[in-house]
Design a protein around this motif. Structure first.
Motif, mmCIF file in Angstrom:
data_model
loop_
_atom_site.group_PDB
_atom_site.id
_atom_site.type_symbol
_atom_site.label_atom_id
_atom_site.label_comp_id
_atom_site.label_asym_id
_atom_site.label_seq_id
_atom_site.Cartn_x
_atom_site.Cartn_y
_atom_site.Cartn_z
ATOM 1 N N SER A 56 59.601 28.513 1.264
ATOM 2 C CA SER A 56 58.905 27.508 0.448
ATOM 3 C C SER A 56 57.700 26.885 1.148
ATOM 4 O O SER A 56 56.595 26.849 0.572
ATOM 5 C CB SER A 56 59.877 26.432 -0.047
ATOM 6 O OG SER A 56 60.603 25.886 1.011
ATOM 7 N N ILE A 115 53.642 27.317 0.037
ATOM 8 C CA ILE A 115 52.820 26.138 -0.269
ATOM 9 C C ILE A 115 51.633 26.028 0.681
ATOM 10 O O ILE A 115 50.472 25.931 0.259
ATOM 11 C CB ILE A 115 53.679 24.852 -0.195
ATOM 12 C CG1 ILE A 115 54.765 24.873 -1.273
ATOM 13 C CG2 ILE A 115 52.792 23.605 -0.366
ATOM 14 C CD1 ILE A 115 55.827 23.799 -1.099
ATOM 15 N N SER A 125 54.326 24.843 -6.142
ATOM 16 C CA SER A 125 55.548 24.352 -5.486
ATOM 17 C C SER A 125 56.599 23.931 -6.512
ATOM 18 O O SER A 125 57.794 24.120 -6.289
ATOM 19 C CB SER A 125 55.222 23.191 -4.545
ATOM 20 O OG SER A 125 54.915 22.011 -5.250
#
Length: 428
Positions: free
Chosen positions: A229, A233, A251
């Motif tokens: 993640s 991002i 996101s």
């Protein structure tokens, strides 16, 4: 007149008036004291609307929503287990894993209190059960939560960029190394504490064996999407593929896919309550942004930034002394005021000063946010302290007292960041 305006503002705060109302009332009081200023109610309303009509500000509610979904989805636990897999049975391994988890989780949430809530709810009971002193653990998580606003994506960096005109993408880049440095300083103290106080090696070994029972590939597979993640991002922003606001959109989509469809830790119908919580968090921030912008414009009309700049630069004659004075001011403000209004009020005041002494605006943005992050764990505001207290029922002042060594570690890093600008600017 400028002194009268600030007196009105601080009296309002002392009386417990909400910060947004205090800012608005103070801004309008300047017009009533001097009707020649073009700062009437109509001007205030137009400025509020204009302040919120900003593409970059869209990132704030989106990153908050993404962080809330990730928190509900138990992403922090996946991250912690991954780091604990490698160092869980080493000296201070579990506390270090908690600090590193805060570092990584900050790259998801962009919020200090959110980092404390998400990481603390999971790690505090576990570390206490493994024999670590509860007050040590709680204070460590409360301070490490401050990394959430330094490691990008950072909501205070977005607000500073909006107020100063600095590139939010560059601010995000500039926050990486300072965040890592602060984490390292905290890790040094955690190692010293555990080395001198001792640890329950039997419990740690048992816990490490339980974590490693899945094997590396099993643990990696379980943690992969959580680890990916921040890469998605931040990688998108740093590679220039997306803007910070577009990254915030990505996101949210990623958080939904991972939490609802991959880990299945959230049911789709539960997203409505997450969105409701997001609105409750984001709306006050944006209200303060709009009204604080009015306050800043009024100060500019009164030429307050120029006057304060001259006063500081005439009192402190060297660059080092000016930077120390600014740090002291920011540390004090962080103790009594939330980060968002502090940035919006002080940025227009300090910009002429840093221009006069030749400090890069990006470096100063990092400096300001690091100072104010310390305010998250210093009374009377200290919002991270209150979050940690709500998780554990420990008194706020008790947590603050045990947080002092970690705050000192934060301050050591702050001094390095202040006088070695390359720490902030190296990645640009």
């Amino acid at each position: 007149m400028i002194g009268s305006v600030f007196i009105i503002f601080f009296i309002s705060l002392a009386l417990g008036v909400p910060i947004a109302i205090s800012l608005g009332f103070t801004a309008l009081s300047a017009y009533f004291m001097n009707p020649t200023l073009p700062a009437n109610i109509e001007y205030a309303y137009r400025t509020m609307i204009t302040a919120l009509d900003s593409y970059s500000l869209l990132a704030i509610p989106l990153f908050i929503l993404s962080g809330n979904i990730m928190a509900q989805g138990g992403i922090s636990k996946k991250l912690f287990n991954f780091f604990a897999y490698f160092i869980g049975d080493k000296t201070a391994g579990m506390p270090i894993a908690a600090i590193v988890t805060c570092l990584f989780y900050g790259a998801i949430s962009g919020s200090g209190p959110a980092t404390v809530a998400a990481v603390g709810a999971m790690t505090i009971p576990l570390l206490t059960e493994l024999g670590y002193d509860r007050k040590f653990v709680v204070s460590m998580i409360a301070v490490a939560g401050g990394l959430g606003v330094i490691i990008p994506p950072s909501i205070p960096f977005i607000i500073y960029g909006q107020s100063s005109g600095a590139s939010v993408g560059n601010l995000f880049l500039a926050g990486v190394l300072p965040g890592i440095l602060i984490a390292l300083c905290m890790i040094v103290y955690a190692f010293y504490f555990c080395k001198t106080k001792g640890e329950d090696k039997e419990k740690l070994k048992e816990n490490a064996e339980k974590l490693r029972s899945k094997g590396f590939f099993g643990m990696f597979r379980d943690s992969f999407w959580a680890l990916l993640s921040p890469v998605i991002i931040l990688g998108g922003i740093y590679s220039g593929i997306v803007t910070p606001t577009e990254a915030a959109n990505i996101s949210v989509v990623y958080a939904i896919i991972v939490s609802v469809f991959i880990y299945k830790s959230i049911k789709f119908r539960e997203l409505s309550s997450v969105m409701k919580d997001t609105v409750a968090t984001a709306a006050p921030i944006l209200l303060v942004v709009s009204i604080a912008t009015v306050f800043g414009k009024v100060l500019t009309l009164m030429q307050a930034p120029v006057m304060i700049s001259k006063a500081i630069t005439s009192t402190f004659t060297t660059k080092a002394s000016v930077l120390i004075a600014i740090n002291v001011i920011l540390l004090f403000v962080g103790m009594v005021m939330d980060t968002t209004p502090a940035i919006l009020i002080l940025t227009p005041i300090f910009m002429p000063i840093i221009a006069a002494i030749g400090v890069d605006p990006i470096h100063f943005g990092v400096l300001m946010v690091v100072n104010l992050a310390i305010g998250f764990v210093t009374p009377p505001v200290g919002i991270n302290l209150f979050v940690a207290s709500s998780l554990t029922n420990l008194p706020v002042m008790e947590i603050a007292k045990h947080a002092i060594p970690f705050i000192i570690a934060f301050l050591v890093a702050l001094m390095a960041i202040t006088f070695i600008p390359q720490i902030s600017l190296l990645l640009l």
